[in-house]
Design a protein around this motif. Structure first.
Motif, PDB file in Angstrom:
ATOM      1  N   GLU A  10       0.842  -1.205   0.000  1.00 46.28           N
ATOM      2  CA  GLU A  10       0.000   0.000   0.000  1.00 46.28           C
ATOM      3  C   GLU A  10       0.879   1.259   0.000  1.00 46.28           C
ATOM      4  O   GLU A  10       0.637   2.213  -0.740  1.00 46.28           O
ATOM      5  N   ILE A  11       1.930   1.233   0.852  1.00 46.97           N
ATOM      6  CA  ILE A  11       2.832   2.389   0.941  1.00 46.97           C
ATOM      7  C   ILE A  11       3.609   2.559  -0.371  1.00 46.97           C
ATOM      8  O   ILE A  11       3.756   3.678  -0.879  1.00 46.97           O
ATOM      9  N   GLU A  12       4.058   1.448  -0.935  1.00 44.46           N
ATOM     10  CA  GLU A  12       4.751   1.536  -2.240  1.00 44.46           C
ATOM     11  C   GLU A  12       3.859   2.219  -3.267  1.00 44.46           C
ATOM     12  O   GLU A  12       4.301   3.117  -3.982  1.00 44.46           O
ATOM     13  N   ASP A  13       2.592   1.771  -3.318  1.00 46.91           N
ATOM     14  CA  ASP A  13       1.675   2.346  -4.306  1.00 46.91           C
ATOM     15  C   ASP A  13       1.502   3.855  -4.117  1.00 46.91           C
ATOM     16  O   ASP A  13       1.459   4.606  -5.093  1.00 46.91           O
ATOM     17  N   LEU A  14       1.410   4.283  -2.832  1.00 49.62           N
ATOM     18  CA  LEU A  14       1.252   5.719  -2.572  1.00 49.62           C
ATOM     19  C   LEU A  14       2.432   6.503  -3.135  1.00 49.62           C
ATOM     20  O   LEU A  14       2.259   7.534  -3.787  1.00 49.62           O
ATOM     21  N   PHE A  15       3.646   5.995  -2.888  1.00 47.60           N
ATOM     22  CA  PHE A  15       4.827   6.742  -3.340  1.00 47.60           C
ATOM     23  C   PHE A  15       5.044   6.614  -4.842  1.00 47.60           C
ATOM     24  O   PHE A  15       5.495   7.555  -5.491  1.00 47.60           O
ATOM     25  N   ILE A  16       4.704   5.456  -5.396  1.00 47.62           N
ATOM     26  CA  ILE A  16       4.817   5.313  -6.859  1.00 47.62           C
ATOM     27  C   ILE A  16       3.904   6.360  -7.513  1.00 47.62           C
ATOM     28  O   ILE A  16       4.279   7.003  -8.489  1.00 47.62           O
ATOM     29  N   GLY A  17       2.731   6.574  -6.889  1.00 44.11           N
ATOM     30  CA  GLY A  17       1.804   7.594  -7.396  1.00 44.11           C
ATOM     31  C   GLY A  17       2.385   9.002  -7.342  1.00 44.11           C
ATOM     32  O   GLY A  17       1.930   9.905  -8.050  1.00 44.11           O
ATOM     33  N   MET A  18       3.406   9.199  -6.497  1.00 43.70           N
ATOM     34  CA  MET A  18       4.034  10.523  -6.414  1.00 43.70           C
ATOM     35  C   MET A  18       5.348  10.546  -7.196  1.00 43.70           C
ATOM     36  O   MET A  18       6.185  11.437  -7.014  1.00 43.70           O
ATOM     37  N   GLY A  19       5.578   9.564  -8.034  1.00 47.60           N
ATOM     38  CA  GLY A  19       6.741   9.586  -8.920  1.00 47.60           C
ATOM     39  C   GLY A  19       7.983   8.905  -8.382  1.00 47.60           C
ATOM     40  O   GLY A  19       9.059   9.012  -8.975  1.00 47.60           O
ATOM     41  N   PHE A  20       7.863   8.215  -7.260  1.00 51.63           N
ATOM     42  CA  PHE A  20       9.016   7.478  -6.733  1.00 51.63           C
ATOM     43  C   PHE A  20       9.095   6.110  -7.412  1.00 51.63           C
ATOM     44  O   PHE A  20       8.075   5.563  -7.840  1.00 51.63           O
ATOM     45  N   SER A  21      10.306   5.559  -7.494  1.00 56.39           N
ATOM     46  CA  SER A  21      10.380   4.159  -7.923  1.00 56.39           C
ATOM     47  C   SER A  21      10.970   3.334  -6.780  1.00 56.39           C
ATOM     48  O   SER A  21      11.527   3.875  -5.835  1.00 56.39           O
ATOM     49  N   VAL A  22      10.806   2.016  -6.886  1.00 57.73           N
ATOM     50  CA  VAL A  22      11.212   1.131  -5.799  1.00 57.73           C
ATOM     51  C   VAL A  22      12.622   0.611  -6.062  1.00 57.73           C
ATOM     52  O   VAL A  22      12.907   0.112  -7.148  1.00 57.73           O
ATOM     53  N   ILE A  64      11.916   4.857  -3.170  1.00 57.25           N
ATOM     54  CA  ILE A  64      11.654   4.294  -1.850  1.00 57.25           C
ATOM     55  C   ILE A  64      12.224   2.886  -1.856  1.00 57.25           C
ATOM     56  O   ILE A  64      12.305   2.236  -2.908  1.00 57.25           O
ATOM     57  N   SER A  65      12.626   2.434  -0.678  1.00 52.04           N
ATOM     58  CA  SER A  65      13.290   1.148  -0.605  1.00 52.04           C
ATOM     59  C   SER A  65      12.819   0.370   0.613  1.00 52.04           C
ATOM     60  O   SER A  65      13.227   0.634   1.736  1.00 52.04           O
ATOM     61  N   PRO A  66      11.921  -0.581   0.392  1.00 53.11           N
ATOM     62  CA  PRO A  66      11.448  -1.400   1.509  1.00 53.11           C
ATOM     63  C   PRO A  66      12.359  -2.610   1.694  1.00 53.11           C
ATOM     64  O   PRO A  66      12.984  -3.064   0.740  1.00 53.11           O
ATOM     65  N   GLY A  67      12.449  -3.120   2.905  1.00 49.91           N
ATOM     66  CA  GLY A  67      13.247  -4.339   3.087  1.00 49.91           C
ATOM     67  C   GLY A  67      13.437  -4.696   4.549  1.00 49.91           C
ATOM     68  O   GLY A  67      13.039  -3.956   5.450  1.00 49.91           O
ATOM     69  N   LYS A  68      14.068  -5.852   4.740  1.00 51.02           N
ATOM     70  CA  LYS A  68      14.306  -6.340   6.099  1.00 51.02           C
ATOM     71  C   LYS A  68      15.582  -5.739   6.670  1.00 51.02           C
ATOM     72  O   LYS A  68      16.554  -5.549   5.942  1.00 51.02           O
ATOM     73  N   VAL A  69      15.571  -5.487   7.969  1.00 50.17           N
ATOM     74  CA  VAL A  69      16.769  -5.018   8.669  1.00 50.17           C
ATOM     75  C   VAL A  69      16.919  -5.808   9.973  1.00 50.17           C
ATOM     76  O   VAL A  69      15.972  -6.473  10.414  1.00 50.17           O
ATOM     77  N   TYR A  70      18.112  -5.755  10.547  1.00 48.33           N
ATOM     78  CA  TYR A  70      18.430  -6.620  11.700  1.00 48.33           C
ATOM     79  C   TYR A  70      19.139  -5.830  12.790  1.00 48.33           C
ATOM     80  O   TYR A  70      20.048  -5.046  12.493  1.00 48.33           O
ATOM     81  N   ARG A  71      18.718  -6.055  14.030  1.00 52.52           N
ATOM     82  CA  ARG A  71      19.430  -5.419  15.144  1.00 52.52           C
ATOM     83  C   ARG A  71      19.522  -6.353  16.325  1.00 52.52           C
ATOM     84  O   ARG A  71      18.629  -7.163  16.558  1.00 52.52           O
ATOM     85  N   ARG A  72      20.610  -6.196  17.079  1.00 55.06           N
ATOM     86  CA  ARG A  72      20.816  -7.054  18.234  1.00 55.06           C
ATOM     87  C   ARG A  72      19.930  -6.576  19.396  1.00 55.06           C
ATOM     88  O   ARG A  72      20.398  -6.041  20.379  1.00 55.06           O
ATOM     89  N   ASP A  73      18.626  -6.779  19.244  1.00 56.47           N
ATOM     90  CA  ASP A  73      17.660  -6.379  20.271  1.00 56.47           C
ATOM     91  C   ASP A  73      17.044  -7.628  20.867  1.00 56.47           C
ATOM     92  O   ASP A  73      16.957  -8.657  20.207  1.00 56.47           O
ATOM     93  N   THR A  74      16.600  -7.523  22.116  1.00 55.97           N
ATOM     94  CA  THR A  74      15.860  -8.633  22.705  1.00 55.97           C
ATOM     95  C   THR A  74      14.392  -8.469  22.319  1.00 55.97           C
ATOM     96  O   THR A  74      13.827  -7.387  22.497  1.00 55.97           O
ATOM     97  N   ASP A  75      13.807  -9.528  21.777  1.00 58.47           N
ATOM     98  CA  ASP A  75      12.421  -9.419  21.305  1.00 58.47           C
ATOM     99  C   ASP A  75      11.446  -9.169  22.466  1.00 58.47           C
ATOM    100  O   ASP A  75      11.519  -9.830  23.497  1.00 58.47           O
ATOM    101  N   ASP A  76      10.574  -8.206  22.266  1.00 57.63           N
ATOM    102  CA  ASP A  76       9.466  -7.991  23.208  1.00 57.63           C
ATOM    103  C   ASP A  76       8.306  -7.389  22.421  1.00 57.63           C
ATOM    104  O   ASP A  76       8.327  -7.435  21.183  1.00 57.63           O
TER     105      ASP A  76
END
Ligand code: DAH
Length: 344
Positions: free
Chosen positions: A116-128, A191-203
């Motif tokens: 949904e967010i990709e579509d919004l930004f593509i509508g404003m001229g952004f590419s992925v 715009i660039s969607p994707g996975k990221v990683y951090r040394r956090d304890t899950d909560d």
């Protein structure tokens, strides 16, 4: 001899008629017509007959053999047809039986929000644009104005693989990678969607792996007001046409100035409720004007070009939008949770 032949024929015909299977029929054929069968036996005895009788007897023996062969073949056809009929009727398909419904899946709620967010930004001229999840220290930190030993690196506890390679802690490295590819020439609008990683304890609000969507717009004359206009439109499309946004000063090493962006509460319309913690505002993302060092390192002339950037967490946006209270739900893969997000 003639009598013997006629008896044999009579016997054989009777047995053939009684035969109930192809196997039985085959056995009868061998019994009567085979090399060791009685007809062969009779023919062998022909030598003992007077010469004038031989042709007559020979003819008769052949007739008997032909008659039996004929009978066997007719019976074989009949048995084969019966077998086929039985097979066909046992294998009929009842087309009136109700079918088994195919269970349809649906997009994961995070996938749905990201799209949904990709579509919004593509509508404003952004590419992925996309980038690697296993990243170098250079793109994840240094090219974003975070030199080695910079204290702001502590904001993002990292999974290092070697001294120079790590799981990316943010999608911001895609900014640097994309700008490099443009070799100093704008506009860059991604715009660039994707996975990221951090040394956090899950909560309930932290996960060692989560998603980000990065935004970047670099061109001549890009201003803070462009950032505000773009994000206002984004907030209104995602959370409702009456939404406003508010920028608060903040710090990110790769932007100057840097801001946190709040959206007016979509639940209470700014009056104050439990979702906005009685402030009327909800923080949705970080943003700012691209730091000149970042532009220069990626090959852009910072006197000619300016840009804005932003970064948001789709989990947080989805949690706000759908009232989800624990980030771990996204990664537990419980169908009872996932099924609630079927798109129309
Ligand atoms: N990368 C930042 C983080 O992980 C998010 C962010 C903030 C990205 C501001 C940006 C930005 O591009 O301008 O906290």
């Amino acid at each position: 001899m003639q009598e013997r032949l006629m008896t044999l024929q009579g016997e054989a015909v009777e047995k053939i008629e009684k035969a109930g299977s192809l196997k039985e029929l085959q056995d009868i054929r061998v019994e009567y017509l085979g090399k060791k069968g009685p007809i062969t036996e009779v023919l062998k005895g022909m030598g003992k007959l007077p010469a004038e009788e031989r042709p007559k007897m020979g003819q008769l023996a052949n007739d008997v053999r032909d008659a039996i062969t004929q009978k066997v073949e007719t019976k074989q056809e009949k048995l084969e047809r019966e077998a086929l009929d039985a097979k066909l009727s046992s294998e009929t398909i009842d087309v009136t039986l109700p079918g088994r419904p195919v269970r349809k899946g649906n997009a994961h709620p995070l996938t749905a929000v990201v799209e949904e967010i990709e579509d919004l930004f593509i509508g404003m001229g952004f590419s992925v644009a996309e980038g690697p999840e296993v990243e170098t220290d250079y793109y994840n930190f240094e090219a974003l104005n975070l030199p080695k030993n910079h204290p702001a690196r502590d904001m993002q506890d990292s999974f290092f693989i070697t001294e120079d390679i790590l799981l990316r802690t943010q999608t911001s490295p895609v900014q640097a990678r994309t700008m490099e590819k443009h070799e100093g020439r704008g506009p860059v609008k991604i715009i660039s969607p994707g996975k990221v990683y951090r040394r956090d304890t899950d909560d309930a609000t932290h996960s060692h792996q989560f998603m980000q969507i990065e935004g970047l717009y670099v061109d001549k004359n890009v201003r803070m007001s462009d950032l505000k206009g773009t994000l206002t439109l984004f907030a209104q499309k995602l959370f409702g046409a009456e939404r406003e946004i508010r920028l608060r000063p903040s710090f990110f090493p790769f932007t100057e100035p840097s801001v946190e962006v709040d959206v007016s509460c979509f639940k209470c319309n700014g009056k104050g409720c439990s979702i906005c913690k009685r402030t009327g505002w909800i923080e949705i993302l970080g943003a700012g004007m691209v730091h000149p060092n970042v532009l220069e390192m990626a090959g852009f002339d910072s006197k000619e070009y300016t840009g804005f950037a932003f970064g948001m967490g789709p989990e947080r946006i989805a949690m706000l939008k759908y009232g989800i209270d624990d980030i771990r739900h996204f990664y537990a893969n419980d169908v009872r949770f996932l099924e609630q997000f079927k798109r129309a």
